[in-house]
Design a protein around this motif. Structure first.
Motif, PDB file in Angstrom:
ATOM      1  N   MET A 131     -20.425  15.041 -35.725  1.00 22.94           N
ATOM      2  CA  MET A 131     -20.230  14.699 -37.130  1.00 22.94           C
ATOM      3  C   MET A 131     -19.464  15.795 -37.859  1.00 22.94           C
ATOM      4  O   MET A 131     -18.514  15.527 -38.613  1.00 22.94           O
ATOM      5  N   CYS A 176     -15.707  15.977 -36.735  1.00 20.72           N
ATOM      6  CA  CYS A 176     -14.779  14.906 -37.126  1.00 20.72           C
ATOM      7  C   CYS A 176     -14.954  14.451 -38.574  1.00 20.72           C
ATOM      8  O   CYS A 176     -14.270  13.525 -39.013  1.00 20.72           O
ATOM      9  N   SER A 177     -15.892  15.092 -39.283  1.00 15.62           N
ATOM     10  CA  SER A 177     -16.157  14.767 -40.697  1.00 15.62           C
ATOM     11  C   SER A 177     -16.554  13.309 -40.896  1.00 15.62           C
ATOM     12  O   SER A 177     -16.120  12.644 -41.840  1.00 15.62           O
ATOM     13  N   ALA A 178     -17.387  12.820 -39.997  1.00 14.97           N
ATOM     14  CA  ALA A 178     -17.957  11.468 -40.119  1.00 14.97           C
ATOM     15  C   ALA A 178     -19.463  11.599 -39.876  1.00 14.97           C
ATOM     16  O   ALA A 178     -19.875  11.950 -38.777  1.00 14.97           O
ATOM     17  N   GLU A 183     -23.858   7.540 -43.575  1.00 19.07           N
ATOM     18  CA  GLU A 183     -22.694   6.726 -43.934  1.00 19.07           C
ATOM     19  C   GLU A 183     -22.081   6.036 -42.718  1.00 19.07           C
ATOM     20  O   GLU A 183     -21.571   4.919 -42.812  1.00 19.07           O
ATOM     21  N   ALA A 184     -22.136   6.703 -41.549  1.00 22.67           N
ATOM     22  CA  ALA A 184     -21.546   6.136 -40.331  1.00 22.67           C
ATOM     23  C   ALA A 184     -22.296   4.912 -39.834  1.00 22.67           C
ATOM     24  O   ALA A 184     -21.812   4.220 -38.926  1.00 22.67           O
ATOM     25  N   ASP A 212     -20.478   2.073 -42.847  1.00 22.12           N
ATOM     26  CA  ASP A 212     -19.061   2.034 -43.171  1.00 22.12           C
ATOM     27  C   ASP A 212     -18.273   1.940 -41.867  1.00 22.12           C
ATOM     28  O   ASP A 212     -18.385   2.808 -41.003  1.00 22.12           O
ATOM     29  N   GLU A 224     -15.104   2.258 -40.976  1.00 19.86           N
ATOM     30  CA  GLU A 224     -14.145   3.322 -40.665  1.00 19.86           C
ATOM     31  C   GLU A 224     -14.869   4.587 -40.208  1.00 19.86           C
ATOM     32  O   GLU A 224     -14.462   5.232 -39.232  1.00 19.86           O
ATOM     33  N   ILE A 225     -15.941   4.952 -40.903  1.00 18.09           N
ATOM     34  CA  ILE A 225     -16.682   6.159 -40.548  1.00 18.09           C
ATOM     35  C   ILE A 225     -17.423   5.952 -39.229  1.00 18.09           C
ATOM     36  O   ILE A 225     -17.488   6.853 -38.386  1.00 18.09           O
ATOM     37  N   LYS A 272     -14.943   6.314 -36.480  1.00 22.59           N
ATOM     38  CA  LYS A 272     -14.517   7.710 -36.357  1.00 22.59           C
ATOM     39  C   LYS A 272     -15.538   8.535 -35.584  1.00 22.59           C
ATOM     40  O   LYS A 272     -15.186   9.344 -34.724  1.00 22.59           O
ATOM     41  N   LEU A 273     -16.826   8.330 -35.876  1.00 25.61           N
ATOM     42  CA  LEU A 273     -17.860   9.060 -35.147  1.00 25.61           C
ATOM     43  C   LEU A 273     -17.971   8.568 -33.711  1.00 25.61           C
ATOM     44  O   LEU A 273     -18.178   9.361 -32.787  1.00 25.61           O
ATOM     45  N   LYS A 311     -28.700  12.644 -42.094  1.00 25.57           N
ATOM     46  CA  LYS A 311     -27.677  13.215 -41.226  1.00 25.57           C
ATOM     47  C   LYS A 311     -28.207  13.451 -39.821  1.00 25.57           C
ATOM     48  O   LYS A 311     -27.453  13.400 -38.846  1.00 25.57           O
TER      49      LYS A 311
END
Length: 339
Positions: free
Chosen positions: A36, A39-41, A45-46, A49, A51-52, A55-56, A91
């Motif tokens: 996380m 990659c800033s995801a 939220e992942a 969402d 997109e997130i 990304k993760l 998180k």
């Protein structure tokens, strides 16, 4: 021997065809805090969402080295879809089901007529599409969902275990409902680009409910999902938590291509208990992957490989605080193993 793409390699390995080496994958959840941050995801939220989420999931490949991308990271989206109360994740922690919506056959009827485009179900499918568009030609794109038995428990609550013993009509009606949903959801994931399906059915254990009830309330319903996936050439891996040794033959009877076993199962015994299913696992996600050093993980990985495991992988979902270097040690051992 031919060198295969990761997508070809996993498909061949799960269907009993020769491959150049072992695929390096995790069939259980892959998200970690280190990924996380890299990659800033982030969770939570992942989880909601697309997109997130994508990304993760991608970080499992680009940062850890897994030769597949996989979503989602939790097993509560399905219960949330039907109105169950969910305790939000953080998180470091996944969400959990804390409220239930069905106590009678009449309640089941109220849940019908749903659209799979809504809620986090739709989000997961959109994340799969994002991943498939980017990686689908080369990497396996794994879709994962909670199995119908555990979804029935989420919807009904802890009364579910007593219900299957005392009210067969209600139990079978709820299993029909959850299985119809699971088949439709799996098909939508495949339409979105998934090419491998993972059923996570943690409480559907023959050890927990007994072989007779497993054969009645689990096998035919898993088989319906497997048959639907095989019709579109998608292999299926089944994960059930705990010591599933005594239930492996029953698990295989549903037609699954792979069986993911946790750290309580002896791999050599598991391999000897099935006819065709690929045994997947079974590094302890807590006592090994989270809390040991890479060299210890490599040593344990070699023992699991020597025992004949078909796919080296975590024995259950990866703990969020697991160091990346520990997962990379497992990946390295898998990539270096030739059958």
């Amino acid at each position: 021997m031919t060198e295969y793409t990761p997508k070809e390699r996993l498909a061949r390995a799960l269907t009993g065809q020769p491959v150049d080496r072992m695929p390096a994958v995790s069939v259980t959840q892959t998200g970690t805090v280190e990924q996380m941050e890299a990659c800033s995801a982030f969770w939570p939220e992942a989880n909601s969402d697309a997109e997130i989420m994508a990304k993760l999931a991608e970080a499992g490949h680009t940062i850890v080295g897994f030769e597949a991308v996989r979503v989602p990271f939790d097993i509560t989206a399905e219960a949330e879809f039907f109105g169950c109360e969910i305790k939000d994740g953080t998180k470091e922690q996944q969400p959990s089901v804390v409220g239930h919506v069905v106590s009678s056959v009449e309640d089941i009827g109220k849940l019908k007529g749903y659209s799979l485009d809504h809620g986090r179900i739709g989000v997961v499918c959109e994340a799969i599409k994002i991943l498939a568009d980017k990686y689908g030609d080369e990497l396996p794109v794994m879709g994962s969902m909670i199995g119908p038995f555990s979804l029935a428990q989420h919807i009904n609550g802890d009364d579910w275990f007593m219900a299957i013993f005392t009210d067969e009509a209600f139990g079978l009606a709820l299993m029909e409902f959850t299985t119809d949903f699971c088949v439709a959801y799996a098909e939508k994931m495949v339409e979105s680009g998934a090419d491998t399906m993972v059923i996570i059915d943690p409480t559907a254990s023959a050890q927990l409910i007994g072989a007779e009830f497993y054969e009645k309330f689990v096998v035919p319903f898993h088989k319906r999902i497997v048959d639907a996936m095989h019709e579109v050439n998608v292999p299926v891996v089944l994960h059930i938590c705990g010591d599933t040794t005594q239930g492996l033959k029953l698990m295989e009877s549903s037609g699954v291509d792979g069986i993911s076993v946790d750290q309580n199962v002896d791999v050599a015994t598991a391999v000897g208990s099935v006819e065709k299913a690929v045994i997947v696992g079974n590094l302890d996600p807590v006592n090994m992957l989270w809390n040991q050093a890479p060299e210890a993980i490599k040593e344990q990985s070699q023992k699991v490989l020597d025992a004949g495991v078909g796919l080296l992988a975590p024995g259950c979902g990866i703990v969020s605080k697991t160091p990346t270097e520990n997962l990379q040690a497992m990946v390295e051992m898998a990539k270096n193993h030739k059958y």
